[in-house]
Design a protein around this motif. Structure first.
Motif, PDB file in Angstrom:
ATOM      1  N   UNK A 132       0.847  -1.183   0.000  1.00 10.32           N
ATOM      2  CA  UNK A 132       0.000   0.000   0.000  1.00 10.32           C
ATOM      3  C   UNK A 132       0.884   1.235   0.000  1.00 10.32           C
ATOM      4  N   UNK A 133       0.362   2.290  -0.579  1.00 18.09           N
ATOM      5  CA  UNK A 133       1.063   3.567  -0.598  1.00 18.09           C
ATOM      6  C   UNK A 133       1.333   4.017   0.837  1.00 18.09           C
ATOM      7  N   UNK A 134       2.526   4.503   1.070  1.00 17.76           N
ATOM      8  CA  UNK A 134       2.884   5.040   2.390  1.00 17.76           C
ATOM      9  C   UNK A 134       3.255   6.503   2.206  1.00 17.76           C
ATOM     10  N   UNK A 135       2.437   7.391   2.715  1.00 20.02           N
ATOM     11  CA  UNK A 135       2.697   8.830   2.565  1.00 20.02           C
ATOM     12  C   UNK A 135       4.056   9.203   3.150  1.00 20.02           C
TER      13      UNK A 135
ATOM     14  N   UNK B  73       7.479  21.880  -2.278  1.00 24.03           N
ATOM     15  CA  UNK B  73       7.072  21.590  -0.909  1.00 24.03           C
ATOM     16  C   UNK B  73       5.580  21.841  -0.690  1.00 24.03           C
ATOM     17  N   UNK B  74       5.011  22.812  -1.404  1.00 29.89           N
ATOM     18  CA  UNK B  74       3.564  23.044  -1.320  1.00 29.89           C
ATOM     19  C   UNK B  74       2.804  21.840  -1.880  1.00 29.89           C
ATOM     20  N   UNK B  75       3.248  21.374  -3.049  1.00 36.98           N
ATOM     21  CA  UNK B  75       2.591  20.219  -3.684  1.00 36.98           C
ATOM     22  C   UNK B  75       2.742  18.987  -2.787  1.00 36.98           C
ATOM     23  N   UNK B  76       3.922  18.821  -2.205  1.00 33.19           N
ATOM     24  CA  UNK B  76       4.183  17.684  -1.320  1.00 33.19           C
ATOM     25  C   UNK B  76       3.304  17.769  -0.068  1.00 33.19           C
ATOM     26  N   UNK B  77       3.177  18.945   0.503  1.00 33.99           N
ATOM     27  CA  UNK B  77       2.323  19.111   1.684  1.00 33.99           C
ATOM     28  C   UNK B  77       0.861  18.851   1.356  1.00 33.99           C
ATOM     29  N   UNK B  78       0.428  19.299   0.177  1.00 33.64           N
ATOM     30  CA  UNK B  78      -0.956  19.026  -0.253  1.00 33.64           C
ATOM     31  C   UNK B  78      -1.164  17.522  -0.381  1.00 33.64           C
ATOM     32  N   UNK B  79      -0.157  16.829  -0.915  1.00 32.07           N
ATOM     33  CA  UNK B  79      -0.234  15.367  -1.013  1.00 32.07           C
ATOM     34  C   UNK B  79      -0.374  14.760   0.383  1.00 32.07           C
ATOM     35  N   UNK B  80       0.454  15.226   1.318  1.00 32.54           N
ATOM     36  CA  UNK B  80       0.434  14.686   2.681  1.00 32.54           C
ATOM     37  C   UNK B  80      -0.931  14.908   3.339  1.00 32.54           C
ATOM     38  N   UNK B  81      -1.595  16.010   2.956  1.00 31.89           N
ATOM     39  CA  UNK B  81      -2.916  16.332   3.511  1.00 31.89           C
ATOM     40  C   UNK B  81      -4.051  15.680   2.734  1.00 31.89           C
ATOM     41  N   UNK B  82      -3.711  14.938   1.678  1.00 31.68           N
ATOM     42  CA  UNK B  82      -4.732  14.251   0.892  1.00 31.68           C
ATOM     43  C   UNK B  82      -5.432  15.124  -0.133  1.00 31.68           C
ATOM     44  N   UNK B  83      -4.837  16.274  -0.459  1.00 28.46           N
ATOM     45  CA  UNK B  83      -5.459  17.204  -1.414  1.00 28.46           C
ATOM     46  C   UNK B  83      -5.039  16.936  -2.860  1.00 28.46           C
TER      47      UNK B  83
END
Length: 134
Positions: free
Chosen positions: A57-60, A87-97
């Motif tokens: 499974x994907x691991x953030x 880093x903005x795109x990465x943070x959005x990914x981490x937040x599920x956006x």
């Protein structure tokens, strides 16, 4: 196959898949890295370990870690704005956006501007989900 050829084959396979593996499992990444220090290597073992991560499974957390490793190739060249964007795109990914593709696409944009032969072959970035032995 000769000893040297087996090692070369293992290292080539690892170079292509290392960030893909890291993006899925830091544990397996470290296991393979450790294994490659051995005297006797087996391409099939390395291949199977890489294969193992495919079904995970994907691991953030692990994906973020891989992206931070990759960022190391750009940090001296990229502008402050490029860094902030990643880093903005990465943070959005981490937040599920957004998803991993959004992050990977931006890294590939950086890669076009700041070419790196090693990263250009990385299965994590090429979209070839996984590449086995030649």
């Amino acid at each position: 196959m000769r000893h040297k050829d087996i090692r070369r084959e293992c290292e080539k396979l690892w170079a292509k898949n290392k960030y893909y593996v890291l993006s899925k499992s830091q544990k397996i990444y470290l296991e393979i890295r450790e294994y490659l220090k051995e005297k006797e290597l087996d391409v099939i073992w390395v291949n199977e370990k890489i294969q193992e991560t495919r079904d995970m499974k994907e691991s953030k957390k692990d994906f973020r870690n891989a992206v931070l490793h990759i960022w190391g190739y750009f940090k001296k060249k990229a502008s402050t704005i490029e860094k902030q964007t990643l880093f903005n795109i990465l943070n959005e990914y981490m937040e599920g956006k957004n998803n991993q593709n959004a992050v990977i696409e931006y890294i590939n944009t950086l890669l076009k501007k700041y070419p790196n032969e090693y990263l250009e072959k990385s299965t994590l970035l090429t979209g070839e989900q996984y590449e086995t032995m030649a």
